[in-house]
Motif scaffolding. Structure first.
Motif, PDB file in Angstrom:
ATOM      1  N   CYS A 193      -4.551  -0.791   3.295  1.00  0.00           N
ATOM      2  CA  CYS A 193      -3.311  -0.728   4.069  1.00  0.00           C
ATOM      3  C   CYS A 193      -2.571   0.576   3.794  1.00  0.00           C
ATOM      4  CB  CYS A 193      -2.410  -1.919   3.747  1.00  0.00           C
ATOM      5  SG  CYS A 193      -2.915  -3.460   4.537  1.00  0.00           S
ATOM      6  N   ASN A 194      -2.557   0.982   2.528  1.00  0.00           N
ATOM      7  CA  ASN A 194      -1.893   2.237   2.181  1.00  0.00           C
ATOM      8  C   ASN A 194      -2.618   3.436   2.786  1.00  0.00           C
ATOM      9  OD1 ASN A 194       0.152   1.013   0.697  1.00  0.00           O
ATOM     10  ND2 ASN A 194      -1.031   1.038  -1.199  1.00  0.00           N
ATOM     11  N   VAL A 195      -3.948   3.384   2.766  1.00  0.00           N
ATOM     12  CA  VAL A 195      -4.729   4.472   3.363  1.00  0.00           C
ATOM     13  C   VAL A 195      -4.438   4.575   4.860  1.00  0.00           C
ATOM     14  CG1 VAL A 195      -7.067   5.194   3.984  1.00  0.00           C
ATOM     15  CG2 VAL A 195      -6.573   4.454   1.647  1.00  0.00           C
ATOM     16  N   LEU A 196      -4.313   3.428   5.499  1.00  0.00           N
ATOM     17  CA  LEU A 196      -4.106   3.394   6.945  1.00  0.00           C
ATOM     18  C   LEU A 196      -2.643   3.583   7.343  1.00  0.00           C
ATOM     19  CD1 LEU A 196      -6.451   0.383   7.745  1.00  0.00           C
ATOM     20  CD2 LEU A 196      -6.824   2.759   8.422  1.00  0.00           C
ATOM     21  N   VAL A 216      -8.826  10.141  -6.810  1.00  0.00           N
ATOM     22  CA  VAL A 216      -9.976   9.349  -6.366  1.00  0.00           C
ATOM     23  C   VAL A 216     -10.276   9.619  -4.892  1.00  0.00           C
ATOM     24  CG1 VAL A 216      -8.559   7.343  -5.778  1.00  0.00           C
ATOM     25  CG2 VAL A 216     -10.987   7.037  -6.271  1.00  0.00           C
ATOM     26  N   ALA A 217     -11.555   9.793  -4.584  1.00  0.00           N
ATOM     27  CA  ALA A 217     -11.986   9.971  -3.198  1.00  0.00           C
ATOM     28  C   ALA A 217     -12.113   8.608  -2.534  1.00  0.00           C
ATOM     29  CB  ALA A 217     -13.328  10.696  -3.158  1.00  0.00           C
ATOM     30  N   TYR A 218     -11.808   8.566  -1.265  1.00  0.00           N
ATOM     31  CA  TYR A 218     -11.895   7.322  -0.507  1.00  0.00           C
ATOM     32  C   TYR A 218     -13.296   6.718  -0.616  1.00  0.00           C
ATOM     33  CZ  TYR A 218     -11.925   4.233   3.590  1.00  0.00           C
ATOM     34  OH  TYR A 218     -12.051   3.150   4.433  1.00  0.00           O
ATOM     35  N   PRO A 220       1.333  -5.470   7.050  1.00  0.00           N
ATOM     36  CA  PRO A 220       0.310  -6.009   7.959  1.00  0.00           C
ATOM     37  C   PRO A 220       0.615  -7.441   8.381  1.00  0.00           C
ATOM     38  CG  PRO A 220      -0.455  -6.115   5.705  1.00  0.00           C
ATOM     39  CD  PRO A 220       0.867  -5.418   5.659  1.00  0.00           C
ATOM     40  N   GLU A 221      -0.264  -7.997   9.220  1.00  0.00           N
ATOM     41  CA  GLU A 221      -0.026  -9.340   9.757  1.00  0.00           C
ATOM     42  C   GLU A 221      -0.136 -10.416   8.675  1.00  0.00           C
ATOM     43  OE1 GLU A 221      -4.341  -9.109   9.463  1.00  0.00           O
ATOM     44  OE2 GLU A 221      -2.798  -7.684  10.103  1.00  0.00           O
ATOM     45  N   ARG A 222      -0.858 -10.136   7.610  1.00  0.00           N
ATOM     46  CA  ARG A 222      -0.888 -11.024   6.443  1.00  0.00           C
ATOM     47  C   ARG A 222      -0.530 -10.184   5.227  1.00  0.00           C
ATOM     48  NH1 ARG A 222      -3.275 -16.080   6.915  1.00  0.00           N
ATOM     49  NH2 ARG A 222      -4.258 -16.473   8.936  1.00  0.00           N
ATOM     50  N   TYR A 223       0.441 -10.645   4.469  1.00  0.00           N
ATOM     51  CA  TYR A 223       0.934  -9.885   3.324  1.00  0.00           C
ATOM     52  C   TYR A 223       0.506 -10.599   2.051  1.00  0.00           C
ATOM     53  CZ  TYR A 223       4.079  -6.930   0.598  1.00  0.00           C
ATOM     54  OH  TYR A 223       4.591  -6.013  -0.293  1.00  0.00           O
ATOM     55  N   THR A 224      -0.432 -10.004   1.337  1.00  0.00           N
ATOM     56  CA  THR A 224      -0.991 -10.630   0.133  1.00  0.00           C
ATOM     57  C   THR A 224      -0.689  -9.753  -1.068  1.00  0.00           C
ATOM     58  OG1 THR A 224      -2.801 -11.498   1.474  1.00  0.00           O
ATOM     59  CG2 THR A 224      -3.069 -11.566  -0.916  1.00  0.00           C
ATOM     60  N   VAL A 225      -0.140 -10.357  -2.102  1.00  0.00           N
ATOM     61  CA  VAL A 225       0.167  -9.607  -3.318  1.00  0.00           C
ATOM     62  C   VAL A 225      -0.469 -10.308  -4.510  1.00  0.00           C
ATOM     63  CG1 VAL A 225       2.330  -8.632  -2.468  1.00  0.00           C
ATOM     64  CG2 VAL A 225       2.351 -10.860  -3.598  1.00  0.00           C
TER      65      VAL A 225
END
Length: 515
Positions: free
Chosen positions: A192-195, A115-117, A200-205
């Motif tokens: 986040c994975n791309v960067l 997949v392209a960004y 990160p400062e907030r971790y959301t799953v």
């Protein structure tokens, strides 16, 4: 109140034609957009285009079509507010009583390996979540459907009363906010994975429920089993259960522990686990030979345990498996002959895992551990070593066979609860000491379990020796080689002790604490 007007815009169009056709037959006016509108029109369902409501065309390749006051006032107006009613009347705006929306397929898009960004970003839905959130916020008056599984109940209530009940609207609204939260979490994770910013400062799953479990670790604890979106194959969340009772909470944890150990090996390997610790590990030329070694490592503890294999279970392996009580057998696959043998046992759970990726080929994932009031997050421990990583620190270097057994023991001790000691010989564990408060205690347990098999075996320790007592204990049991991380201020004491007894010792420079 009653449902008189519905706005329908879905990317997943399963069941939407029949749903809207019946709504129309019940006197509901259908508003729709783009592909959904075309689909309904082609099916003969009366439908009004969104531009007829907004008086504004869909623009920017469809990026802007529902982001309009005519839509969101119809969703957010408080129906029992005289002020809101007057404003709606003055502006000649109509109410929208039902929203049926699901979102652009962002997850499906980023699941594509190439997949392209730009494609991923284009599949971030904006108007959809906005409509869902508006409708869900105003659920006192507006029904909102994000899941086609809810079509039937909505239709049933509209047929009966002309509207949904408040309890149903609350339930549907709660589902919407879970849905949009999960959608945003997936986008955040992707970016986040791309960067390259995994913490990160907030971790959301976000996770999707697979099933409710009968209970948790103990019968008084409620529990459920969840899957991470885009979970890789070869994991318990994607396994196919071929036979046996439902998995329990403890089954899942034990099976995962067995799976992680067996993935350490590329050669045929079998792992037996009890209470998340290995009680027997063996490798061989065939999976049957590997199982025989795993079984003989500890014939007592394997009873009632979990067995994991990294090769297809054949009849030769299935027969001895069927002769003892086991909770679960998991493997990439089972031959028809093996299934015929094993399925004669009513309660044994058989899990087909598909292809297993060895630890050496896996990338690190994140491990989340909850604590009271929060959680801690770390990378998973997929570190592996080769002989080139080892530093010989004693006068005697290990022989080729000893090196082989040292690496075998290191792969196993990595997965044993700390403090951990593993003894190995002939491509199998012969003693395991797990979860002790001091390293000497773990060594004593492993040596006692091994008995005479300790003589000539190797010893693997998950962390360094704080003093020479563990080495001395090993020497008196006849152990010939030791692998440990090194790094203690008293390393020289351990090295001196090993030299006195002619033990070969190597340092890895890496520890494998597992609390």
């Amino acid at each position: 109140m009653s449902i008189k007007r519905a706005l329908v815009s879905v990317s997943d169009k399963a069941g939407v034609v029949d749903f809207c056709r019946e709504l129309s037959q019940l006197g509901v006016e259908i508003i729709s957009t783009g592909g959904t509108k075309n689909l309904l029109a082609e099916a003969g369902v009366p439908v009004i285009g969104i531009s007829e409501v907004t008086g504004f065309p869909e623009i920017l390749d469809g990026r802007v079509k529902t982001l309009h006051p005519a839509v969101h006032s119809g969703l957010l107006a408080v129906r029992d507010s005289a002020e809101h009613q007057q404003q709606m009347k003055d502006l000649e705006l109509g109410y929208i009583d039902l929203v049926v929306v699901n979102l652009y397929p962002f997850q499906e898009t980023i699941s594509k390996p190439d997949v392209a960004y730009e494609d991923a970003i284009e599949n971030i839905d904006i108007g959809g979540p906005t409509m869902l959130r508006s409708a869900a916020k105003n659920h006192a008056f507006v029904s909102v459907v994000v899941d086609s599984n809810d079509y039937a109940q909505v239709l049933e209530e509209v047929r009966a009363e002309g509207d949904t009940t408040l309890d149903t609207r609350k339930r549907l609204a709660a589902k919407v906010f879970r849905h949009t939260a999960a959608y945003d979490a997936l986008i955040s994770d992707y970016l986040c994975n791309v960067l390259g910013d995994p913490l990160p400062e907030r971790y959301t799953v976000t996770y999707e429920k697979i099933q409710d479990l009968r209970y948790g670790e103990n019968p008084h604890q409620a529990a459920a089993f969840y899957r991470k979106p885009m979970a890789p194959t070869g994991t318990l969340t994607t396994a196919e259960q071929l036979h046996g009772k439902e998995l329990s909470y403890n089954n899942i944890n034990d099976a995962n522990a067995a799976l992680q150990i067996v993935k350490e090996f590329t050669e045929p390997a079998v792992v037996a686990v009890k209470h998340m610790n290995p009680c027997g590990v063996g490798v061989g030329e065939t999976i049957a030979e590997a199982y025989n070694k795993a079984y003989n490592a500890d014939p007592t503890s394997i009873f009632g345990g979990i067995v994991a294999a990294n090769r297809t279970i054949d009849a030769e392996t299935a027969q001895p498996l069927s002769e003892i009580f086991l909770e679960i057998v998991l493997a990439p696959d089972f031959t028809p002959e093996a299934l015929e043998i094993l399925t004669k046992k009513k309660n044994i759970r058989l899990l087909k895992m598909g292809e297993l990726t060895s630890s050496e080929a896996r990338t690190s994932q994140h491990v989340v551990t909850t604590i009271e009031g929060g959680m801690v997050v770390q990378e998973s421990d997929v570190h592996s070593i080769t002989t080139d990583d080892l530093k010989v620190v004693t006068d005697r270097s290990p022989s080729g066979e000893e090196l082989k057994q040292l690496l075998f023991g290191w792969k196993v001790v990595k997965h044993v609860k700390s403090n951990a000691i593993v003894l190995a010989a002939d491509d199998m564990t012969v003693g395991v000491g797990a979860g002790q408060m001091n390293r000497v205690g773990a060594a004593k347990i492993a040596i006692e379990q091994a008995g005479e098999k300790a003589n000539g075996a190797i010893l693997a320790s998950d962390a360094f020796f704080p003093m020479g007592d563990t080495v001395e204990l090993a020497a008196k049991a006849g152990i010939k080689a030791i692998i440990q991380p090194g790094g203690s201020i008293k390393d020289e004491e351990s090295i001196k002790m090993a030299n006195e007894y002619g033990i070969a010792m190597v340092f890895t420079g890496v520890r494998h604490f597992k609390h």
